[in-house]
Each structure stands twice: as C-alpha cells, then as structure tokens.
Design an enzyme around this catalytic site. Structure first.
Site, PDB file in Angstrom:
ATOM      1  N   SER A 147       0.855  -1.191   0.000  1.00 10.91           N
ATOM      2  CA  SER A 147       0.000   0.000   0.000  1.00 10.91           C
ATOM      3  C   SER A 147       0.887   1.234   0.000  1.00 10.91           C
ATOM      4  O   SER A 147       2.065   1.183   0.390  1.00 10.91           O
ATOM      5  CB  SER A 147      -0.904   0.003   1.247  1.00 10.91           C
ATOM      6  OG  SER A 147      -1.473   1.273   1.460  1.00 10.91           O
ATOM      7  N   TYR A 160      -1.761  -1.178  10.195  1.00  8.69           N
ATOM      8  CA  TYR A 160      -1.824  -1.373   8.743  1.00  8.69           C
ATOM      9  C   TYR A 160      -0.517  -0.925   8.104  1.00  8.69           C
ATOM     10  O   TYR A 160       0.070  -1.636   7.280  1.00  8.69           O
ATOM     11  CB  TYR A 160      -3.004  -0.582   8.180  1.00  8.69           C
ATOM     12  CG  TYR A 160      -3.223  -0.740   6.693  1.00  8.69           C
ATOM     13  CD1 TYR A 160      -3.871  -1.857   6.181  1.00  8.69           C
ATOM     14  CD2 TYR A 160      -2.787   0.236   5.797  1.00  8.69           C
ATOM     15  CE1 TYR A 160      -4.080  -2.008   4.822  1.00  8.69           C
ATOM     16  CE2 TYR A 160      -2.990   0.098   4.434  1.00  8.69           C
ATOM     17  CZ  TYR A 160      -3.641  -1.020   3.957  1.00  8.69           C
ATOM     18  OH  TYR A 160      -3.842  -1.151   2.606  1.00  8.69           O
TER      19      TYR A 160
END
Length: 254
Positions: A147, A160
């Site tokens: 990401s 995350y």
C-alpha cells in the site's frame, strides 16, 4: 498475456483487485485456487477467470490460521499437481476493526495483534507453505500486495502501515533467499482502485484523490490486473525484489 499458459497460481484473498488479476490470468490460460474468508468473494474471482478462458477453484480460508493456509496450498496440489505462483492480496478490511487501528498510544493490543496476524503473518504463512511447491515446480513468482501506507506517514492506521512495511521487507527477503533457485518475489502498491459502481457512489472521495495525483483518473481493477499478471508470468523473469506503485503517480520516489 504470454507466459501464463497452464500455470497454477494460488490467491490468498479475493476482492475487486483479485477479480481484475483473474481476468488477465484467464486470458493467458492459467489456473487459480482462491482462498478468502468470505467464500462468495473467492467464487466470484473464480468465475472471472473461467469467463476469461482459464480454470479455478474457490475455498474458504482465514489466512491468519496456519492449518487453513496449509489446506489452501494442499488443495492446489491435489487438484492441479503443482504451484507456479502465489498472489497475496488479503487484508483485514472489516469496518468495525479498521476504525480501531489508530496510533501507538491509543490502540488496544488485541486489535494490534489481530491486524498483525492477518496482514503480515498471513503472508508469511502462505509463503511458508507455497515456496517448497514452487521450488519443486522449478521456480515461479510471488506477488505481495502492499500500500502507499508503506511510503507515506499516516496519522492513523498504525498497524496497517507497519504490516505493509513488513511485507515489503519480507518481499526482499524471499527474493534474495530463493532467487538463485528460481523464485521471484515482488510487491505491488495500489492507489485508489474502484469499479464503475464505486466511482458513481464515491464522487467526493474520487474528487479528493484526483486533486492529489498527476493522473487524470483513479484506478480500475484492470490496472492492477495487468501488472500483477505480468509479474506472475514468464515475461517478468528478470524482475525481483521490487515494490511497484500502481497509483497514478500518487507516490513518486527517487
């Protein structure tokens, strides 16, 4: 796309990005075994590859569970006799859990551990059980999904971000450790990827993203599908240990 005919690829996770990848793999004549905690998502992904000309099997898999991950890999071997590649795309996107992923001061340890188990340990488990079979097949390719959180500081989503950074490090570890034995390992970092229905329902978000990126549009599943299929194919046999941003230029690095 060339270099995919009869290759067997295991998908750890499903969803819109996986559907886009499946379409390209199907057009190239590949086979997939898809495991997702929501079996209906895995079945939709398999339908995409079959419609495009490939073959596939869907099963329910929680990638934080070692026994279920091993069962996913064993299913690919029992049904197709080999594994040529692995696509890790699973993530903890449960809305009730995502909002709890805040910062090191406020996050509850149980929420931290749950995200670690799914977003990071799960990728290690799929690699652990798939790599021996990929070696038996003479080598192949692993593609991990990361990401932009890997590169950008975020005021929230601490777990995350940490897991995506960890996946980046693991990608390079696998590439360096098993490269001489024929295994390539790369990461792809998607930007905002949306279906046509998503574009219609999220105009405000799309507008905000378009103000921040050089590209004239946000991403489509096909954008990710083409690059992941390329990395899983023989056409990318001299690319390994890389993290490739597919985000319309949101992240530019030197």
């Amino acid at each position: 796309m060339e270099g995919l005919k009869d290759k067997v690829i295991v998908f750890a996770g499903a969803g819109e990005i996986a559907d886009g990848v499946a379409k390209f793999l199907g057009a190239g004549g590949a086979k997939i075994v898809v495991g997702d905690i929501v079996k209906e998502n895995a079945e939709r992904c398999v339908a995409c590859i079959i419609e495009a000309g490939g073959d596939g099997i869907a099963t329910k898999t929680d990638i934080s569970n070692p026994e279920q991950v091993k069962a996913l890999i064993d299913l690919a071997i029992s049904e197709y006799g080999k594994i040529n590649g692995l696509f890790n795309v699973a993530a903890n996107i449960n809305p009730t859990e995502v909002v709890k992923d805040t910062n090191p001061v406020d996050i509850d340890l149980a929420d931290w551990q749950r995200n670690i188990d799914i977003n990071l340990t799960g990728f290690m488990l799929t690699s652990k059980y798939a790599i021996p079979h990929i070696l038996e097949a003479g080598g192949g390719s692993i593609v991990n999904t990361v990401s932009d959180a890997l590169y950008a500081g975020m005021p929230d989503k601490v777990t995350y971000s940490v897991t995506k950074a960890g996946i980046g490090a693991m990608t390079r570890n696998v590439a360096s450790r098993f490269g001489k034995q024929g295994i390539r390992c790369n990461a792809v970092s998607p930007g905002l990827v949306m279906t046509e229905s998503g574009l219609q329902n999220s105009e405000q978000i799309v507008g905000m993203v378009l103000q921040m990126i050089p590209a004239p549009r946000v991403g489509k599943p096909e954008d990710m599908g083409s690059i992941v299929a390329f990395l899983l194919s023989d056409m990318s046999e001299w690319i390994t240990g890389q993290s490739i941003c597919v985000d319309g230029g949101a992240v530019m690095r030197t």
